[in-house]
Write an enzyme that holds these catalytic residues in place. Structure first.
Site, short mmCIF file in Angstrom:
data_model
loop_
_atom_site.label_atom_id
_atom_site.label_comp_id
_atom_site.label_asym_id
_atom_site.label_seq_id
_atom_site.Cartn_x
_atom_site.Cartn_y
_atom_site.Cartn_z
N ASP A 1 0.83 -1.20 0.00
CA ASP A 1 0.00 0.00 0.00
C ASP A 1 0.87 1.26 0.00
OD1 ASP A 1 -2.45 1.34 0.10
OD2 ASP A 1 -3.27 0.03 1.64
N GLU B 1 -0.88 1.89 -5.07
CA GLU B 1 -0.74 3.33 -4.77
C GLU B 1 -1.87 4.13 -5.43
OE1 GLU B 1 -0.37 4.32 -8.05
OE2 GLU B 1 1.18 5.79 -7.52
N ASN C 1 0.56 7.94 -8.91
CA ASN C 1 1.77 8.27 -9.67
C ASN C 1 1.79 7.57 -11.02
OD1 ASN C 1 3.57 9.73 -7.47
ND2 ASN C 1 2.60 7.96 -6.49
N ASP D 1 -10.08 3.51 -3.49
CA ASP D 1 -10.76 2.29 -3.02
C ASP D 1 -12.17 2.15 -3.61
OD1 ASP D 1 -8.48 2.04 -1.61
OD2 ASP D 1 -9.45 1.82 0.35
C1 GLA Z 1 -6.00 1.16 1.43
C2 GLA Z 1 -6.12 0.16 0.28
C3 GLA Z 1 -7.23 -0.82 0.55
C4 GLA Z 1 -6.96 -1.55 1.87
C5 GLA Z 1 -6.76 -0.56 2.99
C6 GLA Z 1 -6.26 -1.21 4.27
O1 GLA Z 1 -7.11 1.96 1.54
O2 GLA Z 1 -6.33 0.83 -0.93
O3 GLA Z 1 -7.38 -1.73 -0.50
O4 GLA Z 1 -5.83 -2.36 1.70
O5 GLA Z 1 -5.80 0.44 2.65
O6 GLA Z 1 -6.06 -0.31 5.31
#
Ligand code: GLA
Length: 399
Positions: free
Chosen positions: A154, A187, A191, A209
């Site tokens: 992440d 990410e 980027n 997300d």
């Molecule tokens: C970010 C990622 C998610 C998940 C959360 C966990 O938001 O994009 O897919 O992995 O972190 O905290």
């Protein structure tokens, strides 16, 4: 003099061993010939994970047909780690995983599946637990010792870090362990990882997300299914075997998604050659949603060895026709993100399907992937009723 010779040979040894990372790429590059498939804990459990739950999911993947359908990785996401010990080694949350991660990985392997874990390129994970920054090689060795096969990395708490440098560092650390570990770059498209991710990781998130609703505006960094499709659509030139655009893990079976929306979500991920990581609580999955996840005809479109990311062919605003070139034909998806149903007639005769570039002089069978029905040949028009937020997905196979 002697000392400087010694230093020189040590430096040469180091240089030659780092050079061998490149040469040792075979196990690494062959890892994601088709988009990775599996299950990840985040979309349904978030931080509320433990070994009992995860083992229940593992058992279900084996017994409910998902393993046979190609779901291979069992991935735990954030919140398995709590701190680092006095040597900097990552410490597992003992309350959640009293038997430890290695025992869990062994269990997953004993069922013929592969095991994935999560970390963060920054100092802290998105849920605030220790990230891998400054511990990349140490963590990679730990993962390899545990038997990890897949690492999602992440991008939280990464202020001031360079993305290409950070992810390349983890790639080199993983390769140095000698264990083939798939690297999933997370990410969020910040980027433009599609421009540099090939050769660094095997897949890269292209968006924030994913949320379990179809339409909607940005909501604490996340978005609905239709919006994610929009963002991922034009990135098709960057995807192919070993390096995939990742529009995020599946929300099939989560939130307020209707039956048609779940089907559309799954179909469009298959059209886009996206990784298929289910994210629902399989202990409670409905018959309909399990059938969606198990649709082998849709999965075969996703997993086609050409690795062609499907793209828009016709754009009538909220109504679109998508095409994906396949080894033996083409997948065609009528996608209706509008609020009313769409009656569409399309003439298949002489149709090359634009970017899919099939030879219209050949004869193809036309099959409905959701009705599991052959409709006829590519010698005439077909009419379809595509429901609001729904799809009609076809496969044309050369006779
Ligand atoms: C970010 C990622 C998610 C998940 C959360 C966990 O938001 O994009 O897919 O992995 O972190 O905290």
């Amino acid at each position: 003099m002697k000392r400087s010779i010694l230093l020189l040979s040590a430096a040469l040894l180091l240089a030659s061993s780092s050079m061998s990372y490149g040469q040792g790429k075979e196990p690494y590059t062959g890892l994601a010939a088709t988009p990775p498939m599996g299950w990840n804990s985040w979309n349904c459990f978030a931080g509320d994970i433990n070994e009992t739950k995860v083992k229940e999911i593992v058992d279900l993947i084996v017994s409910n047909g998902m393993k046979d359908a190609g779901y291979e990785y069992l991935n735990i996401d954030d919140c398995w780690q709590v701190s680092r010990d006095e040597n900097g080694k990552i410490v597992v949350d003992e309350k959640k995983f009293p038997s430890g991660i290695k025992a869990l990985a062994d269990y997953v392997h004993s069922k013929g599946l592969k095991f994935g874990i999560y970390t963060c390129a920054g100092k802290k994970t998105c849920a605030g637990w220790p990230g891998s920054r400054g511990h990349e090689y140490q963590d990679a060795i730990t993962y390899a010792q545990w038997g990890v096969d897949f690492l999602k990395e992440d991008w939280c708490s990464s202020e001031g870090q360079d993305a290409l440098y950070s992810y390349s560092l983890m790639r080199d650390a993983l390769q140095a362990t000698g264990r083939p570990i798939l690297l999933s770059i997370c990410e969020w498209g910040s980027n433009e990882p599609w421009k540099w991710g090939n050769g660094v990781g095997h897949m890269w998130r292209t968006t924030g997300d994913i949320m379990p609703f179809f339409v909607g505006t940005v909501y604490w960094g996340g978005q609905g299914i239709a919006e994610i499709i929009e963002k991922n659509a034009d990135l098709y030139p960057y995807a192919g075997p070993g390096h995939w655009n990742d529009p995020d893990m599946l929300q099939v079976g989560n939130g307020n998604l209707t039956y048609d929306e779940n089907k559309t979500h799954f179909s469009m991920w298959c059209m886009m050659a996206a990784p298929l990581l289910a994210g629902n609580d399989l202990r409670k999955v409905s018959k309909e949603n399990l059938e969606i996840l198990l649709n082998k005809e849709a999965i075969a479109i996703d997993q086609d060895p050409l690795g062609f990311q499907g793209r828009r062919y016709y754009d009538y605003g909220d109504r679109e026709i998508w095409v994906k070139r396949l080894t033996d034909g083409v997948a065609v998806c009528f996608y209706n993100r509008g609020e009313s149903s769409w009656k569409v007639t399309h003439n298949f005769k002489g149709e090359s399907f634009g970017p899919a570039a099939i030879n219209p002089g050949n004869t193809y069978t036309v099959r409905d992937v959701w009705a599991h029905k052959d409709l006829g040949l590519n010698d005439r028009s077909y009419t379809f009723d595509v429901p609001s937020h729904g799809v009609v997905m076809l496969r044309l196979t050369k006779k």
